[in-house]
Write an enzyme that holds these catalytic residues in place. Sequence first.
Site, PDB file in Angstrom:
ATOM      1  N   GLU A  98       0.869  -1.194   0.000  1.00 53.37           N
ATOM      2  CA  GLU A  98       0.000   0.000   0.000  1.00 53.37           C
ATOM      3  C   GLU A  98       0.898   1.233   0.000  1.00 53.37           C
ATOM      4  O   GLU A  98       1.992   1.224   0.559  1.00 53.37           O
ATOM      5  CB  GLU A  98      -0.894  -0.079   1.251  1.00 53.37           C
ATOM      6  CG  GLU A  98      -1.848   1.080   1.440  1.00 53.37           C
ATOM      7  CD  GLU A  98      -1.155   2.268   2.105  1.00 53.37           C
ATOM      8  OE1 GLU A  98      -0.250   2.055   2.923  1.00 53.37           O
ATOM      9  OE2 GLU A  98      -1.497   3.405   1.750  1.00 53.37           O
ATOM     10  N   HIS A 105     -10.067   6.476   1.214  1.00 55.12           N
ATOM     11  CA  HIS A 105      -9.292   5.681   2.160  1.00 55.12           C
ATOM     12  C   HIS A 105      -9.141   6.325   3.547  1.00 55.12           C
ATOM     13  O   HIS A 105      -9.560   5.756   4.552  1.00 55.12           O
ATOM     14  CB  HIS A 105      -7.885   5.417   1.597  1.00 55.12           C
ATOM     15  CG  HIS A 105      -7.875   4.725   0.278  1.00 55.12           C
ATOM     16  ND1 HIS A 105      -8.115   3.367   0.121  1.00 55.12           N
ATOM     17  CD2 HIS A 105      -7.652   5.198  -0.972  1.00 55.12           C
ATOM     18  CE1 HIS A 105      -8.036   3.042  -1.159  1.00 55.12           C
ATOM     19  NE2 HIS A 105      -7.753   4.132  -1.849  1.00 55.12           N
ATOM     20  N   ASP A 106      -8.517   7.501   3.602  1.00 59.96           N
ATOM     21  CA  ASP A 106      -8.128   8.080   4.897  1.00 59.96           C
ATOM     22  C   ASP A 106      -9.312   8.301   5.833  1.00 59.96           C
ATOM     23  O   ASP A 106      -9.176   8.204   7.058  1.00 59.96           O
ATOM     24  CB  ASP A 106      -7.397   9.411   4.684  1.00 59.96           C
ATOM     25  CG  ASP A 106      -6.032   9.219   4.063  1.00 59.96           C
ATOM     26  OD1 ASP A 106      -5.542  10.152   3.412  1.00 59.96           O
ATOM     27  OD2 ASP A 106      -5.460   8.119   4.221  1.00 59.96           O
TER      28      ASP A 106
HETATM   29  O1  RIB Z   1      -3.179   4.035  -0.073  1.00 57.34           O
HETATM   30  C1  RIB Z   1      -3.986   5.106   0.312  1.00 57.34           C
HETATM   31  C2  RIB Z   1      -3.189   6.114   1.056  1.00 57.34           C
HETATM   32  O2  RIB Z   1      -2.162   6.621   0.225  1.00 57.34           O
HETATM   33  C3  RIB Z   1      -4.004   7.346   1.477  1.00 57.34           C
HETATM   34  O3  RIB Z   1      -3.464   7.848   2.669  1.00 57.34           O
HETATM   35  C4  RIB Z   1      -3.778   8.313   0.359  1.00 57.34           C
HETATM   36  O4  RIB Z   1      -3.900   9.667   0.803  1.00 57.34           O
HETATM   37  C5  RIB Z   1      -2.355   8.006   0.007  1.00 57.34           C
HETATM   38  O5  RIB Z   1      -1.536   8.749   0.878  1.00 57.34           O
HETATM   39 CA    CA Z   2      -3.004  10.202   2.897  1.00 59.99          CA
END
Ligand code: RIB
Ligand code: CA
Length: 321
Positions: free
Chosen positions: A174, A245-246
Amino acid sequence: MSGIVQAARVAPKKIIIDCDPGIDDALAITLAHGSPELDIVGITTVGGNVDLAYTTDNALRLREFLGLPEVPITAGSEGALLRSRVNAAGVHGDLGLGEARLPEATLPVRAGHAADFIIETLKAAPGEITLVAIGPLTNIALALLKEPRIVGWAREFAILGGSYTRGNFSPAAEFNIAADPEAAAIVFGAGWTVTMIGLDVSRQALAVGKVVDRMRGMGRLGTDLLVPCVEFYGMVTAEEGPAIHDACAIAYLIDPTLIAVEPAVVEVETAGRFTSGMTVTHFDLGDRVPNALVGTTLDVPRFWDLVLGVYEDVARRIGVV
Ligand code: RIB
Ligand code: CA
């Protein structure tokens, strides 16, 4: 007595957000700001999605756009501990907030380094403040190297990052972990419990058409921030949309029942030629002591009820023009 027992209001959870705004970082900060369950006591920035200058400028702009002038913003690390810079400008746009163009900030960044802010703030209020990292973990690792006792001073520590299935930066890793695997290894090996909200959860948080339609009705918050961010972040149809995501990490801090978590031992791959940044997740503990609580499932309807309800509250506060 009306017979309605007022729920005892507990004090909001104090949080420090370490971030790399970033489209989903901006949506996460908006969610944290709008939630009565959370009290943002500081924001720290790190290079990640875009360069530190832009992640910091975006945080400064967002602070004023949302009406958070009292929250200190402290910049941290431009890049990783050892590795060369990577970024996600192709996903977030060169400036980092997609098509959103917030007014220039008038308030300055706080002097000093993010890692020192984290140490000083946690030391001053041991056991009271939750640290949440939604970007690469460089600032957190530096804080740990400088002052390992933050492990005991943080009330809890959560991240948006990692994956126990497939990555998004590579098949194995990730982005937040892959951007600084050495930092992540330090963080997961520090002796605290990391609540890891990874892609396995956040890929369920899709901003599909009906979600974006509700955002369109949120005045300036919708037109100036949410919609131009989300529509840049990914294709929006009735069934599909970008994963914010965040916001999942923030939603967990607001309501932990939204995300099921399981204890695990997480180890970060730092040497793999094809697997660097992989969060190798052992759910079968054996006699090992877990170092993480790993998110597995998201209650998607309740997640969006929470997020959109909070956004509508924020929208009312910042007005329509
Ligand atoms: O993989 C998702 C993450 O990576 C999130 O935090 C997005 O903002 C990127 O930073
Ligand atoms: Ca982020």
